[in-house]
Design a protein around this motif. Structure first.
Motif, mmCIF file in Angstrom:
data_model
loop_
_atom_site.group_PDB
_atom_site.id
_atom_site.type_symbol
_atom_site.label_atom_id
_atom_site.label_comp_id
_atom_site.label_asym_id
_atom_site.label_seq_id
_atom_site.Cartn_x
_atom_site.Cartn_y
_atom_site.Cartn_z
ATOM 1 N N PRO A 71 6.592 -5.044 -9.254
ATOM 2 C CA PRO A 71 5.832 -4.709 -10.468
ATOM 3 C C PRO A 71 4.501 -4.034 -10.174
ATOM 4 O O PRO A 71 4.055 -3.182 -10.944
ATOM 5 C CB PRO A 71 5.620 -6.064 -11.158
ATOM 6 N N MET A 72 3.872 -4.404 -9.059
ATOM 7 C CA MET A 72 2.600 -3.763 -8.741
ATOM 8 C C MET A 72 2.800 -2.275 -8.443
ATOM 9 O O MET A 72 2.056 -1.419 -8.920
ATOM 10 C CB MET A 72 1.935 -4.444 -7.540
ATOM 11 N N SER A 73 3.849 -1.985 -7.686
ATOM 12 C CA SER A 73 4.131 -0.590 -7.365
ATOM 13 C C SER A 73 4.475 0.182 -8.642
ATOM 14 O O SER A 73 3.991 1.301 -8.859
ATOM 15 C CB SER A 73 5.302 -0.495 -6.386
ATOM 16 N N LEU A 74 5.292 -0.450 -9.477
ATOM 17 C CA LEU A 74 5.682 0.208 -10.730
ATOM 18 C C LEU A 74 4.453 0.487 -11.599
ATOM 19 O O LEU A 74 4.348 1.562 -12.211
ATOM 20 C CB LEU A 74 6.678 -0.678 -11.494
ATOM 21 N N LEU A 75 3.529 -0.459 -11.616
ATOM 22 C CA LEU A 75 2.316 -0.283 -12.414
ATOM 23 C C LEU A 75 1.558 0.970 -11.969
ATOM 24 O O LEU A 75 1.094 1.753 -12.808
ATOM 25 C CB LEU A 75 1.428 -1.527 -12.278
ATOM 26 N N PHE A 76 1.446 1.190 -10.676
ATOM 27 C CA PHE A 76 0.740 2.383 -10.187
ATOM 28 C C PHE A 76 1.533 3.654 -10.516
ATOM 29 O O PHE A 76 0.944 4.680 -10.851
ATOM 30 C CB PHE A 76 0.471 2.273 -8.684
ATOM 31 N N GLY A 77 2.846 3.580 -10.414
ATOM 32 C CA GLY A 77 3.667 4.748 -10.767
ATOM 33 C C GLY A 77 3.509 5.110 -12.228
ATOM 34 O O GLY A 77 3.347 6.275 -12.583
ATOM 35 N N VAL A 109 -10.580 -8.203 -8.554
ATOM 36 C CA VAL A 109 -10.184 -6.954 -9.213
ATOM 37 C C VAL A 109 -9.063 -6.237 -8.450
ATOM 38 O O VAL A 109 -8.580 -5.204 -8.891
ATOM 39 C CB VAL A 109 -11.372 -5.975 -9.403
ATOM 40 N N SER A 110 -8.691 -6.808 -7.318
ATOM 41 C CA SER A 110 -7.638 -6.156 -6.518
ATOM 42 C C SER A 110 -6.270 -6.771 -6.828
ATOM 43 O O SER A 110 -6.095 -7.989 -6.740
ATOM 44 C CB SER A 110 -7.953 -6.317 -5.021
ATOM 45 N N LEU A 111 -5.319 -5.915 -7.169
ATOM 46 C CA LEU A 111 -3.966 -6.415 -7.446
ATOM 47 C C LEU A 111 -3.311 -6.983 -6.192
ATOM 48 O O LEU A 111 -2.440 -7.846 -6.278
ATOM 49 C CB LEU A 111 -3.096 -5.301 -8.030
ATOM 50 N N PHE A 112 -3.749 -6.516 -5.033
ATOM 51 C CA PHE A 112 -3.200 -7.040 -3.766
ATOM 52 C C PHE A 112 -3.462 -8.552 -3.675
ATOM 53 O O PHE A 112 -2.626 -9.302 -3.206
ATOM 54 C CB PHE A 112 -3.854 -6.352 -2.558
ATOM 55 N N HIS A 113 -4.645 -8.931 -4.172
ATOM 56 C CA HIS A 113 -5.035 -10.342 -4.119
ATOM 57 C C HIS A 113 -4.097 -11.185 -4.977
ATOM 58 O O HIS A 113 -3.744 -12.306 -4.612
ATOM 59 C CB HIS A 113 -6.474 -10.489 -4.609
ATOM 60 N N HIS A 114 -3.689 -10.607 -6.114
ATOM 61 C CA HIS A 114 -2.867 -11.369 -7.058
ATOM 62 C C HIS A 114 -1.391 -11.392 -6.685
ATOM 63 O O HIS A 114 -0.594 -12.033 -7.364
ATOM 64 C CB HIS A 114 -3.078 -10.825 -8.473
ATOM 65 N N LEU A 115 -1.056 -10.654 -5.631
ATOM 66 C CA LEU A 115 0.326 -10.726 -5.138
ATOM 67 C C LEU A 115 0.628 -12.102 -4.557
ATOM 68 O O LEU A 115 1.779 -12.538 -4.508
ATOM 69 C CB LEU A 115 0.564 -9.687 -4.032
ATOM 70 N N LEU A 138 0.837 -1.202 0.000
ATOM 71 C CA LEU A 138 0.000 0.000 0.000
ATOM 72 C C LEU A 138 0.872 1.253 0.000
ATOM 73 O O LEU A 138 0.590 2.223 -0.707
ATOM 74 C CB LEU A 138 -0.909 0.023 1.236
ATOM 75 N N ALA A 139 1.944 1.230 0.764
ATOM 76 C CA ALA A 139 2.763 2.446 0.922
ATOM 77 C C ALA A 139 3.631 2.719 -0.299
ATOM 78 O O ALA A 139 3.705 3.858 -0.782
ATOM 79 C CB ALA A 139 3.641 2.299 2.171
ATOM 80 N N LEU A 140 4.279 1.681 -0.792
ATOM 81 C CA LEU A 140 5.296 1.885 -1.825
ATOM 82 C C LEU A 140 4.758 2.493 -3.127
ATOM 83 O O LEU A 140 5.429 3.357 -3.718
ATOM 84 C CB LEU A 140 6.011 0.554 -2.100
ATOM 85 N N ALA A 191 -4.169 6.870 -6.914
ATOM 86 C CA ALA A 191 -4.235 6.738 -5.455
ATOM 87 C C ALA A 191 -5.583 6.155 -5.028
ATOM 88 O O ALA A 191 -5.638 5.271 -4.166
ATOM 89 C CB ALA A 191 -3.990 8.090 -4.795
ATOM 90 N N VAL A 192 -6.639 6.653 -5.662
ATOM 91 C CA VAL A 192 -7.984 6.144 -5.319
ATOM 92 C C VAL A 192 -8.101 4.670 -5.715
ATOM 93 O O VAL A 192 -8.605 3.839 -4.943
ATOM 94 C CB VAL A 192 -9.080 6.998 -6.019
ATOM 95 N N ILE A 193 -7.608 4.337 -6.905
ATOM 96 C CA ILE A 193 -7.666 2.929 -7.352
ATOM 97 C C ILE A 193 -6.906 2.045 -6.370
ATOM 98 O O ILE A 193 -7.379 0.962 -5.982
ATOM 99 C CB ILE A 193 -7.074 2.790 -8.779
ATOM 100 N N LEU A 194 -5.749 2.517 -5.940
ATOM 101 C CA LEU A 194 -4.923 1.747 -5.004
ATOM 102 C C LEU A 194 -5.666 1.490 -3.691
ATOM 103 O O LEU A 194 -5.718 0.351 -3.195
ATOM 104 C CB LEU A 194 -3.620 2.512 -4.736
#
Lengths: 297, 266
Positions: free
Chosen positions: B170-176, B222-228, B86-88, B197-200
């Protein structure tokens, strides 16, 4: 010789608002070209179109024989650009910034930056955040000039700098011209344009209102002629002459505004005994205003 | 000067601008990781009792473990599966918008794009800067966390710990990159920041709700956190990682096209 800048029907619209409209302009290599007009006339728009920072709605532009959009990187390699309004990273020093820009230009050193900074009285080792507005403008000037490009595009370059620095800077521009480089300078400080430019374009409402040499512009526009005679003279003698307006008679003194050549006035004055005669040439400021007055609907 | 040399000049400048911030992020996340590791010996027994008496939903969130909670479960429960992911992304979201829309707002872009660089160089260099920054922060977080593992003599393999950070990258990079893409479309850095930020945050909440409630489980997809997955427990989703990287590449290409077509505002 290939023109330094060539635009053909160059147009930029921002929605319904016109930035620049069908601008045809040719700037010759090796001249200092002034582009004058009030705020919102289209000066900055034109300059930014040349650098491909914004894209034209119509028409085309070439810089140093290259297309402004397709060859923009090659153009910017040969151009020193100073934007009219720019920000700087407040933590960097002028030296850091010039080193960074130099690296992106493929330079291994700061070129003539130290000499330019010394002439302009700029300390390159102070963080930008501690510089006054005038000194930040000097950093902008140095970054535009330090790699000695063949073409300088400068948007209101002396804004915020003191008159002494203005003088030095105008001298630097004259030297650049003497070295065969071209300067395209936008300004609303007409005195500086008058002092340094070979030719001047006046832009109004996005359209080109005039394009002449600075000398001819100054020469042909409304001189104020004042003549003192030994005896009172009829004002009508002069009022009917071609190019004469605003004739005022005050006892033995006749004052008039002259648009064209002075020959007819001198011949008319010679029929009387002339004691004194003075011709006051207008400043570019007055000329500029006269263009505006003439073109008001 | 070649394009890659220009990109490297831009990258090294951007990294110099941000090294203090990166150091802060690395130290803060590393210290947090070390704290979690330091707490583990005293918390493992307590957590076992707590889980036994916890409601079913909370047991599901904690992994339905039986017996003492392992160090992997303890770190994965919050720190690796929720806090760091969440933070990165916020670190790179801010980077992504700063280079284009942010510098445009600060009127820095006219000077920079008055130099002989392509706009795509700016996009590429920002992406590389984000990738290097994420790597630097994650490596320092891993290092500090693992130093704590050694000091506290916790049974945790360094490879497993590293794999968790690899999955977050990669998840963090995707949001960046999403923020970078947004900043090529809109001229306001704030707007470009808000959307990713809202999507995250929404994804984070959906993942959390899915873990706590069976009814919300389908929404987790639909949550990328789940796919981690849970790489620290051996559940590394390689396909998800590759898809996130592919998504990032598509967004970078989109950002290059969008940025080359639009005007730079003053």
């Amino acid at each position: 010789m290939q023109p330094a800048v060539l635009t053909e029907r160059l147009t930029k619209r921002y929605g319904l608002r016109i930035g620049i409209d069908s601008l045809d302009l040719e700037i010759r290599s090796g001249e200092v070209f002034g582009f004058i007009g009030p705020n919102g006339a289209g000066k900055t728009t034109t300059l930014r179109l040349l650098l491909d920072l914004i894209h034209p709605t119509g028409g085309r532009a070439q810089v140093l024989g290259l297309d402004c959009h397709n060859d923009s990187v090659a153009i910017r390699r040969s151009v020193g650009y100073l934007p009219g309004d720019f920000g700087l990273d407040t933590r960097m020093t002028g030296r850091d910034l010039l080193g960074y820009f130099g690296r992106l230009r493929g330079l291994s050193d700061l070129g003539i930056a130290p000499q330019l900074a010394a002439r302009l009285g700029l300390d390159l080792d102070l963080p930008m955040g501690r510089l006054s507005r005038g000194n930040r403008q000097k950093v902008g000037l140095v970054q535009a000039l330090f790699h000695q490009p063949p073409l300088l595009i400068l948007d209101e370059p002396t804004t915020g700098v003191d008159p002494l620095v203005q003088d030095t800077f105008l001298q630097v521009l004259r030297e650049a011209r003497d070295e065969g480089r071209t300067v395209f300078l936008s300004s609303h400080i007409l005195s500086e344009v008058e002092r340094v430019c070979d030719r001047v374009a006046i832009v109004r409402g996005g359209k080109l209102a005039a394009l002449e040499t600075t000398d001819s512009l100054l020469e042909k526009r409304r001189k104020r002629v004042t003549m003192t005679f030994t005896a009172p003279v009829e004002g009508a003698t002069f009022a009917k002459l071609p190019g004469v307006s605003e004739v005022r008679v005050d006892d033995k003194t006749v004052s008039l505004r002259l648009h064209d050549g002075i020959d007819a006035v001198v011949k008319a004055a010679a029929r009387h005994t002339l004691v004194d005669m003075s011709i006051i040439h207008p400043t570019l400021d007055e000329i500029f205003m006269s263009y505006y007055e003439e073109q008001q609907p | 000067m070649t394009g890659s040399q220009k990109i490297w000049a831009l990258v090294s400048h951007q990294l110099r601008r941000r090294w203090r911030s990166l150091l802060g992020w690395g130290l803060a996340l590393g210290a947090l990781g070390a704290l979690y590791v330091g707490l583990y010996p005293s918390m493992s027994g307590l957590m076992e009792d707590f889980i036994k008496n916890a409601p079913e939903s909370l047991q599901r969130w904690m992994g339905n473990s039986e017996g003492p909670m392992t160090a992997e479960q303890w770190l994965g429960m919050e720190f690796l599966n929720l806090m760091v992911p969440l933070a990165l992304p916020f670190l790179v979201i801010l980077m992504g918008t700063r280079t284009v829309a942010g510098d445009e707002e600060r009127k820095n872009l006219d000077l920079l794009l008055g130099l002989p660089i392509h706009r795509r160089h700016l996009i590429a260099s920002t992406t590389v800067t984000m990738a290097i920054s994420l790597t630097a922060v994650l490596v320092s977080t891993w290092l500090l966390t693992y130093i704590a593992v050694l000091i506290a003599q916790v049974d945790l393999r360094p490879g497993r710990l590293a794999l968790s950070f690899v999955a977050i990258w990669p998840m963090s990079l995707l949001f960046g990159v999403l923020a970078l893409f947004m900043s090529t479309l809109v001229r306001r850095a704030f707007v470009a920041n808000v959307m990713p930020a809202v999507i995250l945050v929404v994804m984070y909440v959906l993942e959390l709700l899915g873990q706590l409630s069976q009814k919300m489980e389908p929404a987790q997809v639909v949550s990328l956190f789940h796919h981690l997955g849970k790489p620290i427990e051996g559940d590394f989703h390689l396909l998800a990682v590759l898809l996130m990287l592919a998504g990032a590449c598509v967004l970078v290409a989109g950002a290059m096209v969008a940025f080359s077509k639009r005007d730079i505002y003053t």
